[in-house]
Design an enzyme around this catalytic site. Sequence first.
Site, PDB file in Angstrom:
ATOM      1  N   LYS A  51      10.939  22.777 -26.994  1.00 17.73           N
ATOM      2  CA  LYS A  51      10.091  22.193 -25.986  1.00 17.73           C
ATOM      3  C   LYS A  51       8.865  23.054 -25.731  1.00 17.73           C
ATOM      4  O   LYS A  51       7.834  22.560 -25.305  1.00 17.73           O
ATOM      5  CB  LYS A  51      10.853  22.065 -24.670  1.00 17.73           C
ATOM      6  CG  LYS A  51      11.981  21.099 -24.663  1.00 17.73           C
ATOM      7  CD  LYS A  51      12.641  21.072 -23.283  1.00 17.73           C
ATOM      8  CE  LYS A  51      13.867  20.207 -23.301  1.00 17.73           C
ATOM      9  NZ  LYS A  51      14.599  20.302 -22.037  1.00 17.73           N
ATOM     10  N   GLU A 107       3.731  26.638 -32.844  1.00 19.98           N
ATOM     11  CA  GLU A 107       4.865  27.271 -32.181  1.00 19.98           C
ATOM     12  C   GLU A 107       4.388  28.046 -30.959  1.00 19.98           C
ATOM     13  O   GLU A 107       3.270  28.558 -30.949  1.00 19.98           O
ATOM     14  CB  GLU A 107       5.584  28.198 -33.165  1.00 19.98           C
ATOM     15  CG  GLU A 107       6.793  28.904 -32.629  1.00 19.98           C
ATOM     16  CD  GLU A 107       7.932  27.994 -32.193  1.00 19.98           C
ATOM     17  OE1 GLU A 107       7.720  27.159 -31.290  1.00 19.98           O
ATOM     18  OE2 GLU A 107       9.038  28.132 -32.722  1.00 19.98           O
ATOM     19  N   ASP A 111       9.821  35.231 -31.995  1.00 16.14           N
ATOM     20  CA  ASP A 111      10.607  36.344 -31.483  1.00 16.14           C
ATOM     21  C   ASP A 111      11.369  36.955 -32.670  1.00 16.14           C
ATOM     22  O   ASP A 111      10.805  37.724 -33.433  1.00 16.14           O
ATOM     23  CB  ASP A 111      11.528  35.810 -30.386  1.00 16.14           C
ATOM     24  CG  ASP A 111      12.154  36.877 -29.519  1.00 16.14           C
ATOM     25  OD1 ASP A 111      12.156  38.047 -29.914  1.00 16.14           O
ATOM     26  OD2 ASP A 111      12.655  36.535 -28.440  1.00 16.14           O
ATOM     27  N   LYS A 139       5.876  38.310 -31.088  1.00 10.86           N
ATOM     28  CA  LYS A 139       6.583  39.458 -30.527  1.00 10.86           C
ATOM     29  C   LYS A 139       7.264  40.205 -31.682  1.00 10.86           C
ATOM     30  O   LYS A 139       8.473  40.123 -31.869  1.00 10.86           O
ATOM     31  CB  LYS A 139       7.617  38.953 -29.512  1.00 10.86           C
ATOM     32  CG  LYS A 139       8.081  40.003 -28.542  1.00 10.86           C
ATOM     33  CD  LYS A 139       9.246  39.545 -27.683  1.00 10.86           C
ATOM     34  CE  LYS A 139       8.983  38.393 -26.772  1.00 10.86           C
ATOM     35  NZ  LYS A 139      10.137  38.129 -25.869  1.00 10.86           N
ATOM     36  N   PHE A 160      10.079  39.411 -21.487  1.00 10.49           N
ATOM     37  CA  PHE A 160      10.464  38.022 -21.296  1.00 10.49           C
ATOM     38  C   PHE A 160       9.300  37.343 -20.591  1.00 10.49           C
ATOM     39  O   PHE A 160       8.942  37.721 -19.472  1.00 10.49           O
ATOM     40  CB  PHE A 160      11.748  37.894 -20.470  1.00 10.49           C
ATOM     41  CG  PHE A 160      12.277  36.504 -20.468  1.00 10.49           C
ATOM     42  CD1 PHE A 160      13.131  36.080 -21.469  1.00 10.49           C
ATOM     43  CD2 PHE A 160      11.902  35.596 -19.483  1.00 10.49           C
ATOM     44  CE1 PHE A 160      13.611  34.771 -21.490  1.00 10.49           C
ATOM     45  CE2 PHE A 160      12.371  34.295 -19.491  1.00 10.49           C
ATOM     46  CZ  PHE A 160      13.229  33.884 -20.501  1.00 10.49           C
ATOM     47  N   VAL A 161       8.680  36.362 -21.262  1.00 12.39           N
ATOM     48  CA  VAL A 161       7.471  35.742 -20.732  1.00 12.39           C
ATOM     49  C   VAL A 161       7.689  34.272 -20.412  1.00 12.39           C
ATOM     50  O   VAL A 161       8.532  33.599 -21.012  1.00 12.39           O
ATOM     51  CB  VAL A 161       6.270  35.913 -21.684  1.00 12.39           C
ATOM     52  CG1 VAL A 161       5.849  37.376 -21.766  1.00 12.39           C
ATOM     53  CG2 VAL A 161       6.571  35.371 -23.066  1.00 12.39           C
ATOM     54  N   ASP A 167       9.498  28.762 -20.750  1.00 12.02           N
ATOM     55  CA  ASP A 167      10.279  28.576 -19.537  1.00 12.02           C
ATOM     56  C   ASP A 167      11.320  29.655 -19.331  1.00 12.02           C
ATOM     57  O   ASP A 167      11.591  30.468 -20.206  1.00 12.02           O
ATOM     58  CB  ASP A 167      11.010  27.230 -19.607  1.00 12.02           C
ATOM     59  CG  ASP A 167      12.184  27.263 -20.555  1.00 12.02           C
ATOM     60  OD1 ASP A 167      13.307  26.949 -20.134  1.00 12.02           O
ATOM     61  OD2 ASP A 167      11.988  27.605 -21.743  1.00 12.02           O
ATOM     62  N   ARG A 173       7.113  26.239 -17.019  1.00 15.56           N
ATOM     63  CA  ARG A 173       6.306  25.715 -18.123  1.00 15.56           C
ATOM     64  C   ARG A 173       4.908  25.302 -17.657  1.00 15.56           C
ATOM     65  O   ARG A 173       3.963  25.319 -18.428  1.00 15.56           O
ATOM     66  CB  ARG A 173       6.984  24.497 -18.749  1.00 15.56           C
ATOM     67  CG  ARG A 173       8.272  24.794 -19.475  1.00 15.56           C
ATOM     68  CD  ARG A 173       8.789  23.534 -20.180  1.00 15.56           C
ATOM     69  NE  ARG A 173      10.170  23.649 -20.582  1.00 15.56           N
ATOM     70  CZ  ARG A 173      10.603  24.256 -21.685  1.00 15.56           C
ATOM     71  NH1 ARG A 173       9.727  24.842 -22.479  1.00 15.56           N
ATOM     72  NH2 ARG A 173      11.884  24.295 -21.980  1.00 15.56           N
TER      73      ARG A 173
END
Length: 184
Positions: A51, A107, A111, A139, A160-161, A167, A173
């Site tokens: 998503k 994308e 990660d 990342k 963690f973003v 989200d 979002r």
Amino acid sequence: MEEIKSVQDFEKKIKRVIITKEEIDEAIKKAGKEIDKIYDGRPILLVSILKGAFVFMADICRSVSVPCEIGFMCAKSYYSGTVSSGIVQITMDLEQDISNYHVVIIEDIIDTGRTLNDVVKLLKGRNPISLHVVTLLDKPERRIVDFKADYSLFTIPDLFVIGYGLDCGELYRNLPYIAEYEEK
């Protein structure tokens, strides 16, 4: 994740903005020009991995001048502990036969690289005319699979973003920027 009961609860989890809306807007304009240059008027198929990438793809779509169609995929990897099962499950696939397309995967973040690596292999097996990967965020510190996007707008540290499509528990979002999530 704590329950969010108010706007104040929502905002408390935004630790700090790391990429502003203005920086994102400028980077997208630049990416659109680069995509236009690569495809030189040839039509493309933009493929969003759902998503998280839907906001990014909408802006990329508006930033290019080459004719483009859009498609959506949803892919999930299943893991046992810290070891990948090696299986990517496609929970929503493309409707198009991509053999007549220049495909650009859009994308939100790369990660570990596991899922996108497998999606790229899958799509290359469908014989597109060409295939490129454009990611909003990269990342590299978290990379487990040797995977590199063709074009990355921003490289970020191992945080963690949230925001701009990304989200935490399906929230955040709608933020117009990228922020670090306050985990405490």
